[in-house]
Scaffold this motif. Sequence first.
Motif, PDB file in Angstrom:
ATOM      1  N   TYR A  13      40.434  41.763   0.674  1.00  0.00           N
ATOM      2  CA  TYR A  13      40.194  41.398   2.067  1.00  0.00           C
ATOM      3  C   TYR A  13      39.641  39.983   2.230  1.00  0.00           C
ATOM      4  CZ  TYR A  13      41.152  46.205   3.285  1.00  0.00           C
ATOM      5  OH  TYR A  13      41.767  47.411   3.461  1.00  0.00           O
ATOM      6  N   GLY A  14      39.640  39.192   1.158  1.00  0.00           N
ATOM      7  CA  GLY A  14      39.183  37.812   1.251  1.00  0.00           C
ATOM      8  C   GLY A  14      37.690  37.688   1.472  1.00  0.00           C
ATOM      9  N   GLU A  15      36.938  38.675   1.049  1.00  0.00           N
ATOM     10  CA  GLU A  15      35.495  38.681   1.278  1.00  0.00           C
ATOM     11  C   GLU A  15      34.704  38.238   0.055  1.00  0.00           C
ATOM     12  OE1 GLU A  15      34.045  39.186   4.165  1.00  0.00           O
ATOM     13  OE2 GLU A  15      35.948  39.600   5.137  1.00  0.00           O
ATOM     14  N   HIS A  16      35.358  37.580  -0.861  1.00  0.00           N
ATOM     15  CA  HIS A  16      34.664  37.096  -2.053  1.00  0.00           C
ATOM     16  C   HIS A  16      33.981  35.775  -1.752  1.00  0.00           C
ATOM     17  CE1 HIS A  16      38.077  34.388  -2.377  1.00  0.00           C
ATOM     18  NE2 HIS A  16      38.807  35.443  -2.106  1.00  0.00           N
ATOM     19  N   VAL A  17      33.251  35.269  -2.709  1.00  0.00           N
ATOM     20  CA  VAL A  17      32.526  34.018  -2.520  1.00  0.00           C
ATOM     21  C   VAL A  17      33.542  32.891  -2.330  1.00  0.00           C
ATOM     22  CG1 VAL A  17      30.968  32.372  -3.593  1.00  0.00           C
ATOM     23  CG2 VAL A  17      30.590  34.816  -3.874  1.00  0.00           C
ATOM     24  N   ALA A  18      33.405  32.167  -1.260  1.00  0.00           N
ATOM     25  CA  ALA A  18      34.308  31.047  -0.984  1.00  0.00           C
ATOM     26  C   ALA A  18      33.514  29.929  -0.326  1.00  0.00           C
ATOM     27  CB  ALA A  18      35.442  31.491  -0.067  1.00  0.00           C
ATOM     28  N   MET A  19      33.960  28.719  -0.561  1.00  0.00           N
ATOM     29  CA  MET A  19      33.322  27.567   0.075  1.00  0.00           C
ATOM     30  C   MET A  19      34.252  27.079   1.184  1.00  0.00           C
ATOM     31  SD  MET A  19      31.571  25.594  -3.071  1.00  0.00           S
ATOM     32  CE  MET A  19      32.631  25.961  -4.449  1.00  0.00           C
ATOM     33  N   THR A  20      34.380  27.893   2.210  1.00  0.00           N
ATOM     34  CA  THR A  20      35.336  27.646   3.279  1.00  0.00           C
ATOM     35  C   THR A  20      35.062  26.335   3.998  1.00  0.00           C
ATOM     36  OG1 THR A  20      35.536  30.021   3.530  1.00  0.00           O
ATOM     37  CG2 THR A  20      36.401  28.662   5.307  1.00  0.00           C
ATOM     38  N   LEU A  21      33.823  26.070   4.334  1.00  0.00           N
ATOM     39  CA  LEU A  21      33.500  24.845   5.065  1.00  0.00           C
ATOM     40  C   LEU A  21      33.901  23.614   4.259  1.00  0.00           C
ATOM     41  CD1 LEU A  21      32.252  23.678   7.617  1.00  0.00           C
ATOM     42  CD2 LEU A  21      30.054  23.685   6.445  1.00  0.00           C
ATOM     43  N   LEU A  22      33.575  23.611   2.984  1.00  0.00           N
ATOM     44  CA  LEU A  22      33.940  22.490   2.118  1.00  0.00           C
ATOM     45  C   LEU A  22      35.455  22.344   2.017  1.00  0.00           C
ATOM     46  CD1 LEU A  22      33.186  20.276   0.034  1.00  0.00           C
ATOM     47  CD2 LEU A  22      33.268  22.077  -1.697  1.00  0.00           C
ATOM     48  N   VAL A  23      36.136  23.448   1.798  1.00  0.00           N
ATOM     49  CA  VAL A  23      37.584  23.402   1.621  1.00  0.00           C
ATOM     50  C   VAL A  23      38.278  22.965   2.902  1.00  0.00           C
ATOM     51  CG1 VAL A  23      39.623  24.810   1.129  1.00  0.00           C
ATOM     52  CG2 VAL A  23      37.572  25.059  -0.266  1.00  0.00           C
ATOM     53  N   ARG A  24      37.806  23.452   4.042  1.00  0.00           N
ATOM     54  CA  ARG A  24      38.449  23.082   5.304  1.00  0.00           C
ATOM     55  C   ARG A  24      38.234  21.610   5.660  1.00  0.00           C
ATOM     56  NH1 ARG A  24      37.987  28.160   9.476  1.00  0.00           N
ATOM     57  NH2 ARG A  24      39.372  29.495   8.310  1.00  0.00           N
ATOM     58  N   SER A  25      37.260  20.968   5.065  1.00  0.00           N
ATOM     59  CA  SER A  25      37.034  19.548   5.342  1.00  0.00           C
ATOM     60  C   SER A  25      37.939  18.655   4.485  1.00  0.00           C
ATOM     61  CB  SER A  25      35.561  19.194   5.100  1.00  0.00           C
ATOM     62  OG  SER A  25      35.250  19.313   3.728  1.00  0.00           O
ATOM     63  N   LEU A  26      38.646  19.240   3.543  1.00  0.00           N
ATOM     64  CA  LEU A  26      39.556  18.474   2.683  1.00  0.00           C
ATOM     65  C   LEU A  26      40.889  18.224   3.396  1.00  0.00           C
ATOM     66  CD1 LEU A  26      39.064  20.414  -0.668  1.00  0.00           C
ATOM     67  CD2 LEU A  26      38.123  18.175  -0.093  1.00  0.00           C
ATOM     68  N   PRO A  27      41.634  17.204   2.959  1.00  0.00           N
ATOM     69  CA  PRO A  27      43.004  17.035   3.467  1.00  0.00           C
ATOM     70  C   PRO A  27      43.847  18.266   3.099  1.00  0.00           C
ATOM     71  CG  PRO A  27      42.303  15.119   2.184  1.00  0.00           C
ATOM     72  CD  PRO A  27      41.248  16.155   2.034  1.00  0.00           C
ATOM     73  N   ARG A  28      44.867  18.524   3.883  1.00  0.00           N
ATOM     74  CA  ARG A  28      45.675  19.753   3.724  1.00  0.00           C
ATOM     75  C   ARG A  28      46.224  19.914   2.303  1.00  0.00           C
ATOM     76  NH1 ARG A  28      45.266  24.395   6.108  1.00  0.00           N
ATOM     77  NH2 ARG A  28      47.188  25.535   6.208  1.00  0.00           N
ATOM     78  N   VAL A  29      46.654  18.840   1.685  1.00  0.00           N
ATOM     79  CA  VAL A  29      47.191  18.918   0.322  1.00  0.00           C
ATOM     80  C   VAL A  29      46.110  19.379  -0.645  1.00  0.00           C
ATOM     81  CG1 VAL A  29      48.091  17.532  -1.598  1.00  0.00           C
ATOM     82  CG2 VAL A  29      48.965  17.171   0.712  1.00  0.00           C
ATOM     83  N   MET A  30      44.912  18.860  -0.464  1.00  0.00           N
ATOM     84  CA  MET A  30      43.809  19.236  -1.347  1.00  0.00           C
ATOM     85  C   MET A  30      43.370  20.685  -1.115  1.00  0.00           C
ATOM     86  SD  MET A  30      43.417  16.821  -3.378  1.00  0.00           S
ATOM     87  CE  MET A  30      41.935  17.357  -4.188  1.00  0.00           C
ATOM     88  N   VAL A  31      43.559  21.184   0.113  1.00  0.00           N
ATOM     89  CA  VAL A  31      43.255  22.589   0.389  1.00  0.00           C
ATOM     90  C   VAL A  31      44.140  23.475  -0.474  1.00  0.00           C
ATOM     91  CG1 VAL A  31      43.386  24.413   2.142  1.00  0.00           C
ATOM     92  CG2 VAL A  31      42.398  22.206   2.724  1.00  0.00           C
ATOM     93  N   TYR A  32      45.429  23.119  -0.567  1.00  0.00           N
ATOM     94  CA  TYR A  32      46.346  23.908  -1.389  1.00  0.00           C
ATOM     95  C   TYR A  32      46.016  23.778  -2.873  1.00  0.00           C
ATOM     96  CZ  TYR A  32      49.219  25.184   2.557  1.00  0.00           C
ATOM     97  OH  TYR A  32      49.663  25.731   3.731  1.00  0.00           O
ATOM     98  N   VAL A  33      45.601  22.614  -3.293  1.00  0.00           N
ATOM     99  CA  VAL A  33      45.192  22.424  -4.694  1.00  0.00           C
ATOM    100  C   VAL A  33      43.953  23.275  -4.988  1.00  0.00           C
ATOM    101  CG1 VAL A  33      44.278  20.765  -6.358  1.00  0.00           C
ATOM    102  CG2 VAL A  33      46.226  20.131  -4.928  1.00  0.00           C
ATOM    103  N   ALA A  34      42.966  23.216  -4.099  1.00  0.00           N
ATOM    104  CA  ALA A  34      41.746  24.004  -4.273  1.00  0.00           C
ATOM    105  C   ALA A  34      42.066  25.494  -4.257  1.00  0.00           C
ATOM    106  CB  ALA A  34      40.726  23.665  -3.187  1.00  0.00           C
ATOM    107  N   ALA A  35      42.956  25.906  -3.369  1.00  0.00           N
ATOM    108  CA  ALA A  35      43.335  27.316  -3.291  1.00  0.00           C
ATOM    109  C   ALA A  35      44.048  27.751  -4.566  1.00  0.00           C
ATOM    110  CB  ALA A  35      44.221  27.551  -2.071  1.00  0.00           C
ATOM    111  N   GLY A  36      44.936  26.907  -5.058  1.00  0.00           N
ATOM    112  CA  GLY A  36      45.626  27.222  -6.308  1.00  0.00           C
ATOM    113  C   GLY A  36      44.657  27.357  -7.468  1.00  0.00           C
ATOM    114  N   LEU A  37      43.680  26.444  -7.524  1.00  0.00           N
ATOM    115  CA  LEU A  37      42.660  26.528  -8.575  1.00  0.00           C
ATOM    116  C   LEU A  37      41.819  27.795  -8.429  1.00  0.00           C
ATOM    117  CD1 LEU A  37      41.463  22.815  -8.799  1.00  0.00           C
ATOM    118  CD2 LEU A  37      42.738  24.109 -10.525  1.00  0.00           C
TER     119      LEU A  37
END
Length: 181
Positions: A72-96
């Motif tokens: 359900y996506g309720e694990h530890v995530a740094m959403t605020l940090l990730v959302r402040s990244l450029p869209r390409v970096m969001v996908y890189v961070a998500a992939g990692l």
Amino acid sequence: MGILQPLRRLSDSVNQVAIVICVGCVLTMLGISFTAFIYKLVTGSTLSWTYSLARLFLPWIGFLSMTISLRYGEHVAMTLLVRSLPRVMVYVAAGLCLAVIGLFALMLTWYGWNYFSTATQVYLVSAQISIPSKFTAIVVPISGVMMLLHLVHGFALLEHFIDEQDAIGELIDTTDGERRS
């Protein structure tokens, strides 16, 4: 994409089974504790086995809850940090992030299976009740396999890809649909 849909449905089904098992474990623990409470009220003495037996369900609750929260996506995530990244970096961070989750799940499965297969201890709950440690050890590789299965959902597992307005709209539609039935 033909194989992903059945795997996603299997993941959702396995998740529902995990929820039922977790609820069953919690209810069993409560039942054991309630039995101990009533016994103490009635007789004035305690049952020595209740605490030991009830705590054997904790690993099941903990590990299965971990897989449910991942789904359900309720694990530890740094959403605020990730959302402040450029869209390409969001996908890189998500992939990692998915790669790290996958590595963790593989390690749970690999080392958990070794832990399960070599578990030889027996928990002596009381003089009459003994439980093999395999009962609690098996949940480790099971949770690893479940996490690997949940990875078929890909980016949908990650909180920073969820649009809050869509999620709220979905909840409103679901609630309205239930009232009409």
